[in-house]
Design an enzyme around this catalytic site. Sequence first.
Site, PDB file in Angstrom:
ATOM      1  N   ASP A  13       5.727  34.112  43.140  1.00 13.52           N
ATOM      2  CA  ASP A  13       5.904  34.464  44.555  1.00 13.52           C
ATOM      3  C   ASP A  13       6.689  33.417  45.338  1.00 13.52           C
ATOM      4  O   ASP A  13       6.491  33.249  46.540  1.00 13.52           O
ATOM      5  CB  ASP A  13       4.539  34.708  45.238  1.00 13.52           C
ATOM      6  CG  ASP A  13       3.761  35.811  44.551  1.00 13.52           C
ATOM      7  OD1 ASP A  13       4.400  36.740  44.021  1.00 13.52           O
ATOM      8  OD2 ASP A  13       2.516  35.747  44.543  1.00 13.52           O
ATOM      9  N   LYS A  16      11.761  34.776  44.553  1.00 16.03           N
ATOM     10  CA  LYS A  16      12.812  35.069  43.555  1.00 16.03           C
ATOM     11  C   LYS A  16      13.612  36.309  43.927  1.00 16.03           C
ATOM     12  O   LYS A  16      14.842  36.323  43.846  1.00 16.03           O
ATOM     13  CB  LYS A  16      12.171  35.254  42.161  1.00 16.03           C
ATOM     14  CG  LYS A  16      11.436  34.023  41.665  1.00 16.03           C
ATOM     15  CD  LYS A  16      10.707  34.283  40.369  1.00 16.03           C
ATOM     16  CE  LYS A  16       9.512  35.183  40.477  1.00 16.03           C
ATOM     17  NZ  LYS A  16       8.370  34.616  41.239  1.00 16.03           N
ATOM     18  N   GLY A  40       5.943  41.258  41.827  1.00 17.02           N
ATOM     19  CA  GLY A  40       6.275  41.939  43.074  1.00 17.02           C
ATOM     20  C   GLY A  40       7.340  41.101  43.740  1.00 17.02           C
ATOM     21  O   GLY A  40       7.053  40.006  44.211  1.00 17.02           O
ATOM     22  N   HIS A  41       8.589  41.554  43.708  1.00 11.83           N
ATOM     23  CA  HIS A  41       9.708  40.783  44.232  1.00 11.83           C
ATOM     24  C   HIS A  41      10.193  41.436  45.531  1.00 11.83           C
ATOM     25  O   HIS A  41      10.630  42.590  45.520  1.00 11.83           O
ATOM     26  CB  HIS A  41      10.839  40.711  43.197  1.00 11.83           C
ATOM     27  CG  HIS A  41      10.463  39.925  41.987  1.00 11.83           C
ATOM     28  ND1 HIS A  41      11.312  39.678  40.945  1.00 11.83           N
ATOM     29  CD2 HIS A  41       9.302  39.282  41.668  1.00 11.83           C
ATOM     30  CE1 HIS A  41      10.692  38.943  40.033  1.00 11.83           C
ATOM     31  NE2 HIS A  41       9.471  38.700  40.439  1.00 11.83           N
ATOM     32  N   GLN A 224       7.087  35.880  37.685  1.00  7.78           N
ATOM     33  CA  GLN A 224       6.022  34.873  37.732  1.00  7.78           C
ATOM     34  C   GLN A 224       6.638  33.474  37.951  1.00  7.78           C
ATOM     35  O   GLN A 224       7.706  33.372  38.526  1.00  7.78           O
ATOM     36  CB  GLN A 224       5.155  34.908  36.463  1.00  7.78           C
ATOM     37  CG  GLN A 224       4.270  36.160  36.346  1.00  7.78           C
ATOM     38  CD  GLN A 224       4.989  37.400  35.838  1.00  7.78           C
ATOM     39  OE1 GLN A 224       5.596  37.366  34.782  1.00  7.78           O
ATOM     40  NE2 GLN A 224       4.924  38.486  36.559  1.00  7.78           N
TER      41      GLN A 224
HETATM   42  P1  GDP Z   1       8.814  36.652  44.365  1.00 12.60           P
HETATM   43  O1  GDP Z   1       7.720  37.284  43.579  1.00 12.60           O
HETATM   44  O2  GDP Z   1       9.161  35.291  43.868  1.00 12.60           O
HETATM   45  O3  GDP Z   1      10.029  37.523  44.499  1.00 12.60           O
HETATM   46  O4  GDP Z   1       8.236  36.437  45.841  1.00 12.60           O
HETATM   47  P2  GDP Z   1       7.372  37.506  46.693  1.00 12.60           P
HETATM   48  O5  GDP Z   1       8.269  38.558  47.185  1.00 12.60           O
HETATM   49  O6  GDP Z   1       6.157  37.918  45.953  1.00 12.60           O
HETATM   50  O7  GDP Z   1       6.847  36.571  47.855  1.00 12.60           O
HETATM   51  C1  GDP Z   1       7.698  35.885  48.703  1.00 12.60           C
HETATM   52  C2  GDP Z   1       7.390  36.331  50.146  1.00 12.60           C
HETATM   53  O8  GDP Z   1       7.980  35.419  51.062  1.00 12.60           O
HETATM   54  C3  GDP Z   1       7.968  37.683  50.486  1.00 12.60           C
HETATM   55  O9  GDP Z   1       7.133  38.319  51.423  1.00 12.60           O
HETATM   56  C4  GDP Z   1       9.319  37.328  51.115  1.00 12.60           C
HETATM   57  O10 GDP Z   1       9.779  38.332  52.013  1.00 12.60           O
HETATM   58  C5  GDP Z   1       8.960  36.075  51.861  1.00 12.60           C
HETATM   59  N1  GDP Z   1      10.040  35.078  51.995  1.00 12.60           N
HETATM   60  C6  GDP Z   1      11.003  34.744  51.102  1.00 12.60           C
HETATM   61  N2  GDP Z   1      11.703  33.686  51.546  1.00 12.60           N
HETATM   62  C7  GDP Z   1      11.175  33.357  52.749  1.00 12.60           C
HETATM   63  C8  GDP Z   1      11.456  32.306  53.692  1.00 12.60           C
HETATM   64  O11 GDP Z   1      12.325  31.464  53.519  1.00 12.60           O
HETATM   65  N3  GDP Z   1      10.666  32.270  54.807  1.00 12.60           N
HETATM   66  C9  GDP Z   1       9.679  33.165  55.037  1.00 12.60           C
HETATM   67  N4  GDP Z   1       8.957  33.045  56.143  1.00 12.60           N
HETATM   68  N5  GDP Z   1       9.387  34.151  54.169  1.00 12.60           N
HETATM   69  C10 GDP Z   1      10.124  34.230  53.042  1.00 12.60           C
HETATM   70  P1  IMO Z   2       5.914  37.398  40.706  1.00 14.35           P
HETATM   71  O1  IMO Z   2       7.010  37.776  39.742  1.00 14.35           O
HETATM   72  C1  IMO Z   2       2.014  35.573  41.348  1.00 14.35           C
HETATM   73  C2  IMO Z   2      -0.925  35.961  38.121  1.00 14.35           C
HETATM   74  C3  IMO Z   2      -2.142  36.831  38.386  1.00 14.35           C
HETATM   75  C4  IMO Z   2      -3.133  36.167  37.468  1.00 14.35           C
HETATM   76  C5  IMO Z   2      -2.299  35.769  36.263  1.00 14.35           C
HETATM   77  C6  IMO Z   2      -2.333  36.768  35.126  1.00 14.35           C
HETATM   78  O2  IMO Z   2       5.797  38.331  41.859  1.00 14.35           O
HETATM   79  O3  IMO Z   2       6.048  35.970  41.105  1.00 14.35           O
HETATM   80  P2  IMO Z   2      -1.416  39.212  34.674  1.00 14.35           P
HETATM   81  O4  IMO Z   2      -1.391  40.439  35.548  1.00 14.35           O
HETATM   82  O5  IMO Z   2      -0.068  38.739  34.278  1.00 14.35           O
HETATM   83  O6  IMO Z   2      -2.358  39.349  33.533  1.00 14.35           O
HETATM   84  O7  IMO Z   2      -2.054  38.068  35.611  1.00 14.35           O
HETATM   85  O8  IMO Z   2      -0.978  35.649  36.749  1.00 14.35           O
HETATM   86  N1  IMO Z   2       0.371  36.648  38.352  1.00 14.35           N
HETATM   87  C7  IMO Z   2       1.174  36.410  39.403  1.00 14.35           C
HETATM   88  N2  IMO Z   2       0.992  35.607  40.479  1.00 14.35           N
HETATM   89  N3  IMO Z   2       3.164  36.239  41.203  1.00 14.35           N
HETATM   90  C8  IMO Z   2       3.382  37.025  40.125  1.00 14.35           C
HETATM   91  O9  IMO Z   2       4.562  37.612  39.859  1.00 14.35           O
HETATM   92  C9  IMO Z   2       2.337  37.167  39.181  1.00 14.35           C
HETATM   93  N4  IMO Z   2       2.184  37.861  38.024  1.00 14.35           N
HETATM   94  C10 IMO Z   2       0.991  37.524  37.526  1.00 14.35           C
HETATM   95  O10 IMO Z   2      -2.526  36.764  39.738  1.00 14.35           O
HETATM   96  O11 IMO Z   2      -3.626  34.988  38.053  1.00 14.35           O
HETATM   97 MG    MG Z   3       5.838  38.184  43.894  1.00 14.12          MG
END
Ligand code: GDP
Ligand code: IMO
Ligand code: MG
Length: 423
Positions: A13, A16, A40-41, A224
Amino acid sequence: MAVDLLLGLQWGDEGKGKIVDVLTKDYDIIARFQGGPNAGHTLEFDGIKHVLRTIPSGIFHDKAMNVIGNGVVIDPVVFVKELEGLDKFKIDYKAKLILSRKAHLILPTHRLLDAASEAAKGKAKIGSTLKGIGPTYMDKTGRNGIRIGDLELDSWKEKYRNLADKHEAMISFYNVDVQYDLDEMEVEFFEAIERLKELTFIDSEEYFHKAIKAGKTILAEGAQGSLLDVDFGTYPFVTSSNTTAAGACTGLGIAPNQVKEVHGIFKAYTTRVGSGPFPTELFDETGAEMAKVGHEFGAVTGRPRRCGWLDLVALKYACQVNGVTQLNMMKGDVLSGFKTLKVCTAYKYKGETISHLPYNIEPENVTPVYTEFPCWKEDLTKMSNPSQFPKELNAYIDFLEKELEIPIKIVSVGPDRKQTINR
Ligand code: GDP
Ligand code: IMO
Ligand code: MG
């Protein structure tokens, strides 16, 4: 050399999805190489937020091809919902989304097994997203899995039945309360398979070989983060794939000497969702403030993310394992107005001060050693140029660059595509 990687350096998270979307204009191909719908991207542009699970984050651009590599595990049901989400935006995914025949399928019973396994673990549960990731990778390495390419063979349904029956026996072995109606799940599953079959399946390693030869540029999108890597993460509280640089080679069929830039992405603080050690975790108001301002809730499960200070010991480790060549710092805007910032630069570990990540980082073994910084007060979200950065932010960035010995090339100051500053 034509392959660059973008990898999360913390516990996922990091942002990415946003950065892959921003970088896509410079690439011909965007490829996912591991993980599945546990990811979840999030992408934001034109006032709309999109959350992608298995589909690469280049899908909203006209030019780039999006490839799901052999290392990915695909749940047809989730995947089809994702496609339906794209329909609204008239995305021509049949033309620009292709799947490796060697990617493995997540079956409905894999999801049930995930639930049974977690329930049986009780307090020791991993906090899995329960998407069937672990059981699917177990069947892959156990040489029982069903792959996308199998869907082109007449015999696949027989193979499916045998495996699903075996899974049901395993679920009852766990002796926990998992309620399910497999017939109903299978109706949804087989319908989704038919939709999946409308897409193009490819021999992806051949595809990449030809693309590289033709001088195409490829960006591999990690899912991840490094600390969730099955080998290098905080085992057993990890996912079941290699999230680090090496995983891009095995998950796409690309040789290591084809890899050029390795973009490492991190938040200006740290978050984690699910169980497992987190040395710099905050249990006070400051942690709650990070969660609130940063909207730190899982994009997949909606679970609150645990928050804490930036951990340089862990970040350095991730940079080393991945061979990071340039860094992207995300979410600095969230920290605006904090009284002071802390960065963990070492651990007190069993009576010694150490600066490397040891085997065991359980809370009873590790006390973080912090360096403090004054925090910036200004709102960063409207800034568009590094010349506008407050001096405290520059000092924070300079310190991190010096410690990590890697340049921070992108500073993200908000979720939108446009809130991205190149240095
Ligand atoms: P990913 O899994 O690495 O793609 O990241 P996620 O989408 O799960 O989580 C990142 C969260 O931070 C999302 O809700 C993005 O919209 C938000 N986000 C990304 N970059 C920034 C930033 O620079 N500032 C803020 N406030 N939010 C951001
Ligand atoms: P993105 O790509 C954050 C965590 C789960 C759990 C562990 C194992 O959005 O960054 P799994 O479902 O793979 O068996 O879970 O890994 N986890 C993540 N945490 N971002 C993710 O993906 C994750 N994918 C798995 O919360 O602790
Ligand atoms: Mg994510």
